[in-house]
Design an enzyme around this catalytic site. Structure first.
Site, PDB file in Angstrom:
ATOM      1  N   PRO A  13       0.787  -1.225   0.000  1.00 50.40           N
ATOM      2  CA  PRO A  13       0.000   0.000   0.000  1.00 50.40           C
ATOM      3  C   PRO A  13       0.823   1.281   0.000  1.00 50.40           C
ATOM      4  CG  PRO A  13      -0.106  -1.101   2.126  1.00 50.40           C
ATOM      5  CD  PRO A  13       0.524  -2.068   1.176  1.00 50.40           C
ATOM      6  N   ASN A  14       0.350   2.218  -0.791  1.00 51.41           N
ATOM      7  CA  ASN A  14       0.864   3.594  -0.893  1.00 51.41           C
ATOM      8  C   ASN A  14       2.185   3.704  -1.647  1.00 51.41           C
ATOM      9  OD1 ASN A  14      -1.298   4.890   0.568  1.00 51.41           O
ATOM     10  ND2 ASN A  14      -0.485   3.888   2.391  1.00 51.41           N
ATOM     11  N   ARG A  21       5.727  12.437  -2.555  1.00 53.81           N
ATOM     12  CA  ARG A  21       5.682  12.994  -1.196  1.00 53.81           C
ATOM     13  C   ARG A  21       6.740  12.287  -0.344  1.00 53.81           C
ATOM     14  NH1 ARG A  21      -0.503  12.730   0.603  1.00 53.81           N
ATOM     15  NH2 ARG A  21       0.268  14.086   2.229  1.00 53.81           N
ATOM     16  N   TYR A  26      11.641   8.521   1.665  1.00 54.94           N
ATOM     17  CA  TYR A  26      11.571   7.464   0.650  1.00 54.94           C
ATOM     18  C   TYR A  26      12.344   7.785  -0.632  1.00 54.94           C
ATOM     19  CZ  TYR A  26       7.905   5.785   3.752  1.00 54.94           C
ATOM     20  OH  TYR A  26       7.215   5.336   4.855  1.00 54.94           O
ATOM     21  N   ASN A  77       8.064  -5.729  -0.872  1.00 56.13           N
ATOM     22  CA  ASN A  77       7.920  -4.571   0.002  1.00 56.13           C
ATOM     23  C   ASN A  77       6.437  -4.458   0.320  1.00 56.13           C
ATOM     24  OD1 ASN A  77       7.768  -2.216   1.404  1.00 56.13           O
ATOM     25  ND2 ASN A  77       8.943  -0.982  -0.052  1.00 56.13           N
ATOM     26  N   ALA A  80       3.059  -0.940   4.820  1.00 60.31           N
ATOM     27  CA  ALA A  80       2.584  -0.980   6.206  1.00 60.31           C
ATOM     28  C   ALA A  80       2.063  -2.369   6.599  1.00 60.31           C
ATOM     29  CB  ALA A  80       1.503   0.071   6.413  1.00 60.31           C
ATOM     30  N   HIS A  83       3.913  -4.826   9.027  1.00 61.84           N
ATOM     31  CA  HIS A  83       3.873  -4.762  10.491  1.00 61.84           C
ATOM     32  C   HIS A  83       2.574  -5.320  11.075  1.00 61.84           C
ATOM     33  CE1 HIS A  83       7.167  -2.172   9.477  1.00 61.84           C
ATOM     34  NE2 HIS A  83       6.368  -1.312   8.883  1.00 61.84           N
ATOM     35  N   ASP A  90       1.430 -15.913   6.681  1.00 62.74           N
ATOM     36  CA  ASP A  90       1.009 -17.286   6.385  1.00 62.74           C
ATOM     37  C   ASP A  90       1.244 -17.636   4.915  1.00 62.74           C
ATOM     38  OD1 ASP A  90       0.226 -17.615   9.001  1.00 62.74           O
ATOM     39  OD2 ASP A  90      -1.918 -17.410   8.610  1.00 62.74           O
ATOM     40  N   GLU A 101      12.155  -9.775   2.216  1.00 60.66           N
ATOM     41  CA  GLU A 101      11.482  -8.557   2.686  1.00 60.66           C
ATOM     42  C   GLU A 101      12.380  -7.366   2.348  1.00 60.66           C
ATOM     43  OE1 GLU A 101      10.862  -8.370   6.931  1.00 60.66           O
ATOM     44  OE2 GLU A 101      10.132  -6.314   6.797  1.00 60.66           O
ATOM     45  N   HIS A 103      12.742  -2.962   2.080  1.00 65.88           N
ATOM     46  CA  HIS A 103      12.214  -1.629   2.416  1.00 65.88           C
ATOM     47  C   HIS A 103      13.154  -0.539   1.937  1.00 65.88           C
ATOM     48  CE1 HIS A 103       9.127  -3.330   4.946  1.00 65.88           C
ATOM     49  NE2 HIS A 103      10.048  -4.096   5.494  1.00 65.88           N
ATOM     50  N   LEU A 104      12.571   0.561   1.543  1.00 63.86           N
ATOM     51  CA  LEU A 104      13.350   1.751   1.194  1.00 63.86           C
ATOM     52  C   LEU A 104      13.994   2.339   2.449  1.00 63.86           C
ATOM     53  CD1 LEU A 104      10.440   3.053  -0.960  1.00 63.86           C
ATOM     54  CD2 LEU A 104      12.734   2.708  -1.903  1.00 63.86           C
ATOM     55  N   SER A 105      13.163   2.557   3.463  1.00 65.59           N
ATOM     56  CA  SER A 105      13.660   3.097   4.731  1.00 65.59           C
ATOM     57  C   SER A 105      14.103   1.947   5.631  1.00 65.59           C
ATOM     58  CB  SER A 105      12.547   3.910   5.416  1.00 65.59           C
ATOM     59  OG  SER A 105      11.492   3.052   5.801  1.00 65.59           O
ATOM     60  N   ARG A 110      12.795   3.863  12.951  1.00 63.89           N
ATOM     61  CA  ARG A 110      11.625   4.729  12.879  1.00 63.89           C
ATOM     62  C   ARG A 110      10.676   4.482  14.064  1.00 63.89           C
ATOM     63  NH1 ARG A 110       9.293   4.585   6.994  1.00 63.89           N
ATOM     64  NH2 ARG A 110       8.220   6.421   7.847  1.00 63.89           N
ATOM     65  N   ARG A 114       6.774   0.271  13.792  1.00 72.20           N
ATOM     66  CA  ARG A 114       7.411  -0.327  12.609  1.00 72.20           C
ATOM     67  C   ARG A 114       8.499  -1.342  12.988  1.00 72.20           C
ATOM     68  NH1 ARG A 114       5.484   3.112   8.449  1.00 72.20           N
ATOM     69  NH2 ARG A 114       5.186   5.221   9.237  1.00 72.20           N
TER      70      ARG A 114
HETATM   71  O1  CA2 Z   1      10.471   1.832   3.853  1.00 71.93           O
HETATM   72  C1  CA2 Z   1       9.647   1.136   3.251  1.00 71.93           C
HETATM   73  O2  CA2 Z   1       9.839   0.684   2.120  1.00 71.93           O
HETATM   74  C2  CA2 Z   1       8.270   0.889   3.894  1.00 71.93           C
HETATM   75  O3  CA2 Z   1       7.822  -0.401   3.500  1.00 71.93           O
HETATM   76  C3  CA2 Z   1       7.341   1.959   3.353  1.00 71.93           C
HETATM   77  C4  CA2 Z   1       5.942   1.904   3.965  1.00 71.93           C
HETATM   78  C5  CA2 Z   1       6.029   1.888   5.484  1.00 71.93           C
HETATM   79  O4  CA2 Z   1       4.730   1.726   6.042  1.00 71.93           O
HETATM   80  C6  CA2 Z   1       6.939   0.781   6.006  1.00 71.93           C
HETATM   81  O5  CA2 Z   1       7.018   0.878   7.413  1.00 71.93           O
HETATM   82  C7  CA2 Z   1       8.336   0.921   5.417  1.00 71.93           C
HETATM   83  C8  CA2 Z   1       5.132   3.112   3.536  1.00 71.93           C
HETATM   84  C9  CA2 Z   1       5.015   3.287   2.059  1.00 71.93           C
HETATM   85  C10 CA2 Z   1       4.340   4.600   1.805  1.00 71.93           C
HETATM   86  O6  CA2 Z   1       4.977   5.208   0.728  1.00 71.93           O
HETATM   87  C11 CA2 Z   1       4.727   6.524   0.536  1.00 71.93           C
HETATM   88  C12 CA2 Z   1       5.385   7.093  -0.525  1.00 71.93           C
HETATM   89  C13 CA2 Z   1       5.208   8.438  -0.780  1.00 71.93           C
HETATM   90  C14 CA2 Z   1       4.372   9.190   0.006  1.00 71.93           C
HETATM   91  C15 CA2 Z   1       3.728   8.622   1.075  1.00 71.93           C
HETATM   92  C16 CA2 Z   1       3.897   7.273   1.334  1.00 71.93           C
END
Ligand code: CA2
Length: 154
Positions: A13-14, A21, A26, A77, A80, A83, A90, A101, A103-105, A110, A114
């Site tokens: 998601p997202n 943003r 990110y 990836n 959210a 978590h 499963d 797994e 992740h960018l961050s 954080r 998370r």
């Molecule tokens: O760091 C990552 O790749 C995450 O999977 C990114 C998720 C976050 O919930 C994980 O804890 C770590 C969030 C992705 C949302 O991406 C956005 C990108 C641009 C603007 C807003 C959100």
């Protein structure tokens, strides 16, 4: 020799909002930029990719199940859902294909919510904190794991 199976790169998601943003967290790359970079790196390693994004948990479960027969390995990836999702945990356990797994961050640096990863508790390994480069490192790991499975040493 059968064709090497593609690497699945699944995004939760997202992540479709990347590049629009929160670049301080990110980065500036869009998901399309990341897809192009993954496709290039996988091609250099002799593999194709299947690259997808969904905001829907069940869709990610369906794609993981599809990967069971079709993918050499999976870069995931889960955003959210990482978590929160017992369903993804499963599914990863069920498919028997290595899942990395990704992740960018670095979620460990954080917010506390998370710090738990239900995906990570089922995945083969975790790559996090390198921005878009995390995906390229994950593609490398995925290709190595898929090679090991497809051509096991005697
Ligand atoms: O760091 C990552 O790749 C995450 O999977 C990114 C998720 C976050 O919930 C994980 O804890 C770590 C969030 C992705 C949302 O991406 C956005 C990108 C641009 C603007 C807003 C959100």
């Amino acid at each position: 020799m059968p064709e090497p199976k593609p690497l699945y790169v699944l995004n939760g998601p997202n992540l479709n909002l990347l590049g629009t943003r929160e670049p301080h967290i990110y980065g500036h790359a869009t998901l399309a930029d990341i897809e192009a970079a993954c496709a290039q790196r996988a091609a250099d390693l002799g593999r194709g990719i299947v690259f997808r994004q969904s905001n829907i948990e069940g869709q990610l479960v369906d794609w993981l199940q599809e990967a069971r027969d079709k993918a050499g390995a999976v870069v995931l990836n889960a955003g959210a859902y990482t978590h929160t999702s017992v369903a993804l945990h499963d599914a990863i356990k069920a498919i028997g294909v290595p899942v990395i797994e990704t992740h960018l961050s670095n979620p460990a640096t954080r917010e506390e919510f998370r710090h738990v990863s239900l995906v990570g508790q089922a995945a083969k390994g975790v790559i996090a904190g390198f921005g878009a480069m995390s995906y390229l490192l994950a593609i490398e790991a995925a290709a190595l794991l898929a090679n090991e499975i497809e051509s096991p040493r005697a």
